[in-house]
Design a protein around this motif. Structure first.
Motif, PDB file in Angstrom:
ATOM      1  N   ASP A 120       0.929  -1.102   0.099  1.00  0.00           N
ATOM      2  CA  ASP A 120      -0.105  -0.001  -0.008  1.00  0.00           C
ATOM      3  C   ASP A 120       0.638   1.034  -0.031  1.00  0.00           C
ATOM      4  O   ASP A 120       1.679   1.637   0.810  1.00  0.00           O
ATOM      5  N   GLU A 121       0.972   1.871  -1.188  1.00  0.00           N
ATOM      6  CA  GLU A 121       2.046   3.027  -1.465  1.00  0.00           C
ATOM      7  C   GLU A 121       1.541   4.100  -0.176  1.00  0.00           C
ATOM      8  O   GLU A 121       2.510   4.995   0.123  1.00  0.00           O
ATOM      9  N   ARG A 122       0.278   4.413   0.149  1.00  0.00           N
ATOM     10  CA  ARG A 122      -0.160   5.210   1.072  1.00  0.00           C
ATOM     11  C   ARG A 122       0.377   5.300   2.259  1.00  0.00           C
ATOM     12  O   ARG A 122       0.528   6.175   3.363  1.00  0.00           O
ATOM     13  N   LEU A 123       0.950   4.076   2.877  1.00  0.00           N
ATOM     14  CA  LEU A 123       1.766   3.723   3.936  1.00  0.00           C
ATOM     15  C   LEU A 123       3.124   3.843   4.042  1.00  0.00           C
ATOM     16  O   LEU A 123       3.973   3.509   5.065  1.00  0.00           O
ATOM     17  N   GLU A 124       3.626   4.545   3.100  1.00  0.00           N
ATOM     18  CA  GLU A 124       4.988   4.538   2.784  1.00  0.00           C
ATOM     19  C   GLU A 124       5.768   5.177   4.002  1.00  0.00           C
ATOM     20  O   GLU A 124       6.844   4.925   4.569  1.00  0.00           O
ATOM     21  N   ASN A 125       5.201   6.394   4.575  1.00  0.00           N
ATOM     22  CA  ASN A 125       5.833   7.060   5.723  1.00  0.00           C
ATOM     23  C   ASN A 125       5.822   6.302   6.971  1.00  0.00           C
ATOM     24  O   ASN A 125       6.391   6.536   7.686  1.00  0.00           O
ATOM     25  N   LEU A 126       5.245   5.104   6.927  1.00  0.00           N
ATOM     26  CA  LEU A 126       5.592   4.226   8.183  1.00  0.00           C
ATOM     27  C   LEU A 126       6.402   3.322   8.210  1.00  0.00           C
ATOM     28  O   LEU A 126       6.752   2.526   9.137  1.00  0.00           O
ATOM     29  N   HIS A 127       7.183   3.112   6.906  1.00  0.00           N
ATOM     30  CA  HIS A 127       8.085   1.938   6.794  1.00  0.00           C
ATOM     31  C   HIS A 127       9.244   2.384   7.866  1.00  0.00           C
ATOM     32  O   HIS A 127       9.479   3.580   8.199  1.00  0.00           O
ATOM     33  N   GLY A 128      10.205   1.603   7.636  1.00  0.00           N
ATOM     34  CA  GLY A 128      11.449   1.712   8.398  1.00  0.00           C
ATOM     35  C   GLY A 128      11.565   1.746   9.973  1.00  0.00           C
ATOM     36  O   GLY A 128      12.577   2.252  10.543  1.00  0.00           O
ATOM     37  N   THR A 129      10.793   1.126  10.709  1.00  0.00           N
ATOM     38  CA  THR A 129      10.674   0.961  12.079  1.00  0.00           C
ATOM     39  C   THR A 129      10.603  -0.506  12.404  1.00  0.00           C
ATOM     40  O   THR A 129      10.106  -1.181  11.962  1.00  0.00           O
ATOM     41  N   GLN A 130      10.883  -0.860  13.634  1.00  0.00           N
ATOM     42  CA  GLN A 130      10.659  -2.197  14.331  1.00  0.00           C
ATOM     43  C   GLN A 130       9.032  -2.344  14.266  1.00  0.00           C
ATOM     44  O   GLN A 130       8.636  -3.477  14.101  1.00  0.00           O
ATOM     45  N   VAL A 131       8.348  -1.481  14.753  1.00  0.00           N
ATOM     46  CA  VAL A 131       6.877  -1.505  14.827  1.00  0.00           C
ATOM     47  C   VAL A 131       6.252  -1.870  13.289  1.00  0.00           C
ATOM     48  O   VAL A 131       5.509  -3.068  13.173  1.00  0.00           O
ATOM     49  N   TRP A 132       6.945  -1.183  12.412  1.00  0.00           N
ATOM     50  CA  TRP A 132       6.435  -1.598  11.086  1.00  0.00           C
ATOM     51  C   TRP A 132       6.839  -2.986  10.500  1.00  0.00           C
ATOM     52  O   TRP A 132       6.019  -3.565   9.799  1.00  0.00           O
ATOM     53  N   ASP A 133       7.978  -3.355  10.783  1.00  0.00           N
ATOM     54  CA  ASP A 133       8.374  -4.789  10.399  1.00  0.00           C
ATOM     55  C   ASP A 133       7.720  -5.524  11.258  1.00  0.00           C
ATOM     56  O   ASP A 133       7.171  -6.843  10.563  1.00  0.00           O
ATOM     57  N   TYR A 134       7.183  -5.488  12.537  1.00  0.00           N
ATOM     58  CA  TYR A 134       6.527  -6.301  13.217  1.00  0.00           C
ATOM     59  C   TYR A 134       5.010  -6.480  12.439  1.00  0.00           C
ATOM     60  O   TYR A 134       4.528  -7.388  12.404  1.00  0.00           O
ATOM     61  N   LEU A 135       4.358  -5.413  12.297  1.00  0.00           N
ATOM     62  CA  LEU A 135       2.895  -5.338  11.568  1.00  0.00           C
ATOM     63  C   LEU A 135       3.012  -6.226  10.190  1.00  0.00           C
ATOM     64  O   LEU A 135       2.215  -6.985   9.996  1.00  0.00           O
ATOM     65  N   VAL A 136       4.065  -5.803   9.352  1.00  0.00           N
ATOM     66  CA  VAL A 136       4.299  -6.676   8.108  1.00  0.00           C
ATOM     67  C   VAL A 136       4.461  -8.184   8.280  1.00  0.00           C
ATOM     68  O   VAL A 136       3.816  -8.981   7.623  1.00  0.00           O
ATOM     69  N   GLU A 137       5.112  -8.400   9.355  1.00  0.00           N
ATOM     70  CA  GLU A 137       5.333  -9.914   9.742  1.00  0.00           C
ATOM     71  C   GLU A 137       3.886 -10.522  10.050  1.00  0.00           C
ATOM     72  O   GLU A 137       3.457 -11.541   9.682  1.00  0.00           O
ATOM     73  N   LYS A 138       3.105  -9.998  11.071  1.00  0.00           N
ATOM     74  CA  LYS A 138       1.725 -10.394  11.473  1.00  0.00           C
ATOM     75  C   LYS A 138       0.710 -10.535  10.680  1.00  0.00           C
ATOM     76  O   LYS A 138       0.019 -11.549  10.424  1.00  0.00           O
ATOM     77  N   PHE A 139       0.721  -9.317   9.705  1.00  0.00           N
ATOM     78  CA  PHE A 139      -0.250  -9.576   8.495  1.00  0.00           C
ATOM     79  C   PHE A 139       0.243 -10.610   7.693  1.00  0.00           C
ATOM     80  O   PHE A 139      -0.849 -11.344   6.994  1.00  0.00           O
ATOM     81  N   GLY A 140       1.207 -10.865   7.373  1.00  0.00           N
ATOM     82  CA  GLY A 140       1.822 -11.719   6.445  1.00  0.00           C
ATOM     83  C   GLY A 140       1.504 -13.269   7.119  1.00  0.00           C
ATOM     84  O   GLY A 140       1.222 -14.367   6.465  1.00  0.00           O
ATOM     85  N   ASP A 141       1.669 -13.379   8.259  1.00  0.00           N
ATOM     86  CA  ASP A 141       1.181 -14.732   9.080  1.00  0.00           C
ATOM     87  C   ASP A 141       0.077 -15.148   8.808  1.00  0.00           C
ATOM     88  O   ASP A 141      -0.315 -16.234   8.561  1.00  0.00           O
ATOM     89  N   ASN A 142      -0.822 -14.037   8.813  1.00  0.00           N
ATOM     90  CA  ASN A 142      -2.362 -14.314   8.707  1.00  0.00           C
ATOM     91  C   ASN A 142      -2.631 -14.670   7.218  1.00  0.00           C
ATOM     92  O   ASN A 142      -3.951 -15.094   7.025  1.00  0.00           O
ATOM     93  N   ARG A 143      -1.681 -14.378   6.410  1.00  0.00           N
ATOM     94  CA  ARG A 143      -2.168 -14.676   4.566  1.00  0.00           C
ATOM     95  C   ARG A 143      -1.817 -16.460   4.694  1.00  0.00           C
ATOM     96  O   ARG A 143      -1.888 -16.627   3.575  1.00  0.00           O
ATOM     97  N   LYS A 144      -1.205 -16.946   5.456  1.00  0.00           N
ATOM     98  CA  LYS A 144      -0.589 -18.486   5.374  1.00  0.00           C
ATOM     99  C   LYS A 144      -1.990 -19.408   5.491  1.00  0.00           C
ATOM    100  O   LYS A 144      -2.547 -19.093   6.313  1.00  0.00           O
ATOM    101  N   PRO A 145      -1.737 -20.263   4.710  1.00  0.00           N
ATOM    102  CA  PRO A 145      -2.977 -21.402   4.887  1.00  0.00           C
ATOM    103  C   PRO A 145      -3.091 -21.916   6.265  1.00  0.00           C
ATOM    104  O   PRO A 145      -1.912 -22.282   6.989  1.00  0.00           O
TER     105      PRO A 145
END
Length: 468
Positions: A120-145
Motif C-alpha cells: 500500500d503506497e499510502r503507508l510509505e511514511n510508516l516504513h523503516g521501524t521495528q513496529v512496521w516490520d512487526y506489523l508486516v510480519e504479523k499480517f503476512g502470517d495471517n495470509r498463510k494457509p
C-alpha cells in the motif's frame, strides 16, 4: 402486489442481492455529497454512504485530516470493519503521523486480518521501524494457509451461479442449487452434477438462492425468485418469490408458499429449519425475515437498521435464531420472548463480513469472506447463547478458496462453496467477466477435532514499544 415488468429498481435490488461482499475502501466511494449533507456535523450523520461520499470529497482535496475524521465516524457506525481502520491508518501516514498510523493498525493482526500493507503506497511514511516490520510480519502470517480441509469436488466450468448447498443425511449426499438454471442437483465425488429437481410449470422454480434439508420430515426447502439471472425465468413475473417444500427422496412438490411482494422485489436467500419443522427465510434486499408455520407466512423481523442479512441459523432446540449482518456482526432473536440481542465476543474477535452460518455441536460455524484471508471459523457460546467465549479458525487462505459462499454441515464435516461466482454478474444477471469464470469448487473439512482452550491476547499486542 407483484412486479410484472423489469425495472431499474429490480436491477438495483438484484445487484445488491447477488454481488459478493468485498473488503472495499473509501476510494470506491460515490460522487460528492450535497452542500446540505456536508454542512451536517459528522456526529449527526448515520448514513455510511453519505459519509463515504464526504470522504471522497476530502480525498480529492487531499485533506487527510478531514478524511481521517470521516473514516473515524464510519468506524463508529461499523466497528468491526478493519478495512476502515486501514483507511484511518492511511490518513495518518499521508501526513507523516507514524504513531497514529501504527495505532490504527495495531489491533488488526490479532483479529485475523491479512492486509498486504507493504504493498500500500499510502503507508510509505510508516516504513523503516521495528513496529512496521512487526506489523508486516504479523499480517503476512495471517495470509498463510490454516487447516486440514481439502477439495471435495470440482464442478463443471459453466455459468451456473451455484450459490446454495445442503447435506442430505438419508441419501448421504450433497445437494446444490443453481440461480441460473433453477436446477437442484446431487454432487458426486468426481464432480458430476446429477439432476434431482428441475423447474417446471408445476413448481415454477426461478433462480435457486438457498436450499435447506428438514431431515426429520424428509423434506427439502427451496428459496426461489423470478429474476433475470435465471435463464428460464418468466419476465412477466420478475420480482415474484416463493418457498417450496419437496419430498427429499422423490423430489415431489409438497408445498408452495408465496412470499408477499409488498410493493418491492423479493429475493429470499437464507433459510433455516427449526426442529419443529417451521422455517425461517430472510430477504437479501430488504431487512426482513419471515416465519413459515404450516401454510402460513408472517414477518418476524423488519429492521431498517440492518445493512444486509446474509445468513440464518438456529440453535439446537430452535429457541434462538441467529442472524448474520455483513457489516454489523451477528444478532440473535429469542423466539419465545421476541427479544433481540447482539452476539458479543472477545475484543480481539471481529464479526465483520460473515456470509454464511451453520450450527454444529452447540457451536456456530461461520464463513467470513469480506477481508483477507477468507476463512471459516467456529464459535463456542456461553450458556445464554449471547456471548462467544471461544473461537477457532478452522480453515483459512486455502488454495481452493476464492470468495467462499454458503456452507452445509454433514455429520462431523462441513462442506463449503469455496469460490462463489456471483461477483462476476451484474444486477441484470449478465456475466460481466466471462474470462474469469471458474468451475465451482466444493471444499470439505472436519469438525470432529475438539476446540482448543481460549488464549489470552498475545503479550506483544498488550504492550508494544513506542514507535521508533
Amino acid at each position: 402486489m407483484s412486479i410484472r415488468s423489469f425495472s431499474p429498481l429490480l436491477a438495483i435490488a438484484l445487484g445488491l442481492a447477488l454481488l459478493a461482499a468485498s473488503p472495499g475502501t473509501a476510494a470506491q466511494a460515490k460522487p460528492a455529497a450535497s452542500p446540505q449533507t456536508a454542512a451536517k456535523p459528522l456526529a449527526e450523520i448515520k448514513s455510511v454512504p453519505e459519509l463515504l461520499r464526504l470522504a471522497d470529497v476530502a480525498r480529492g482535496k487531499k485533506d487527510w485530516v478531514e478524511y481521517g475524521r470521516i473514516m473515524q465516524r464510519v468506524l463508529e457506525l461499523r466497528p468491526y470493519a478493519g478495512n476502515i481502520q486501514l483507511e484511518i491508518s492511511a490518513s495518518h501516514a499521508l501526513r507523516d503521523d507514524k504513531t497514529g498510523g501504527y495505532n490504527a493498525l495495531m489491533s488488526l493482526p490479532d483479529q485475523g486480518y491479512g492486509f498486504a500493507i507493504e504493498e500500500d503506497e499510502r503507508l510509505e511514511n510508516l516504513h523503516g521501524t521495528q513496529v512496521w516490520d512487526y506489523l508486516v510480519e504479523k499480517f503476512g502470517d495471517n495470509r498463510k494457509p490454516v487447516g486440514a480441509g481439502r477439495l471435495f469436488a470440482a464442478l463443471p466450468k459453466q455459468d451456473l451461479l451455484i450459490e446454495s448447498i445442503a447435506w442430505d443425511p438419508a441419501g448421504k449426499s450433497l445437494l446444490v442449487g443453481s440461480v441460473r438454471s433453477g436446477r437442484i442437483s446431487r454432487v458426486t465425488a468426481d464432480g458430476k452434477l446429477v439432476d434431482f429437481i428441475l423447474p417446471d410449470a408445476t413448481n415454477q422454480i426461478g433462480g435457486v438462492f438457498d436450499i435447506a434439508v428438514d431431515a426429520p420430515r424428509k423434506a427439502l426447502w427451496v428459496a426461489t425468485a423470478q429474476v433475470p439471472h435465471a435463464s428460464h425465468a418468466d419476465a412477466a413475473k420478475y420480482g415474484d418469490a416463493a418457498l417450496l417444500k419437496f419430498e427429499l427422496g422423490s423430489g415431489k412438490l409438497l408445498q408452495r408458499i408465496e412470499i408477499p411482494a409488498e410493493g418491492s422485489p423479493r429475493v429470499p436467500s437464507a433459510l433455516a429449519v427449526a426442529p419443529d419443522g417451521s422455517v425461517f427465510a430472510a430477504d437479501s434486499v430488504q431487512p426482513v425475515i419471515w416465519k413459515i408455520e404450516g401454510d402460513n407466512i408472517r414477518t418476524v423481523v423488519r429492521n431498517p437498521n440492518l445493512t444486509g442479512i446474509r445468513a440464518l441459523s438456529l440453535n439446537r432446540n430452535g429457541s434462538v435464531l441467529y442472524i448474520a449482518d455483513h457489516e454489523l456482526g451477528i444478532f440473535g432473536l429469542d423466539l419465545a420472548s421476541g427479544e433481540a440481542f447482539h452476539l458479543t465476543g472477545p475484543p480481539q474477535l471481529t464479526l465483520y463480513a460473515i456470509d454464511a452460518l451453520a450450527w454444529h455441536d452447540n457451536q456456530l460455524i461461520a464463513v467470513q469472506n469480506g477481508f483477507p484471508p477468507a476463512r471459516v471459523l467456529r464459535f463456542a457460546l456461553d450458556d445464554s447463547g449471547r456471548r462467544i467465549v471461544n473461537s477457532q479458525v478452522l480453515d483459512a487462505a486455502h488454495a481452493a478458496f476464492g470468495i467462499p459462499g454458503n456452507i452445509a454441515v454433514g455429520g462431523s464435516d462441513y462442506y463449503l462453496i469455496a469460490n462463489s461466482q456471483k461477483h462476476l454478474v451484474d444486477g441484470n444477471g449478465k456475466l460481466i467477466e466471462p474470462d474469469a469464470l471458474e468451475g465451482v469448487r466444493i471444499f470439505q473439512s472436519s469438525l470432529a477435532e475438539a476446540m482448543p482452550q481460549p488464549r489470552e491476547l498475545p503479550a506483544s499486542l498488550r504492550g508494544l514499544p513506542a514507535p521508533g
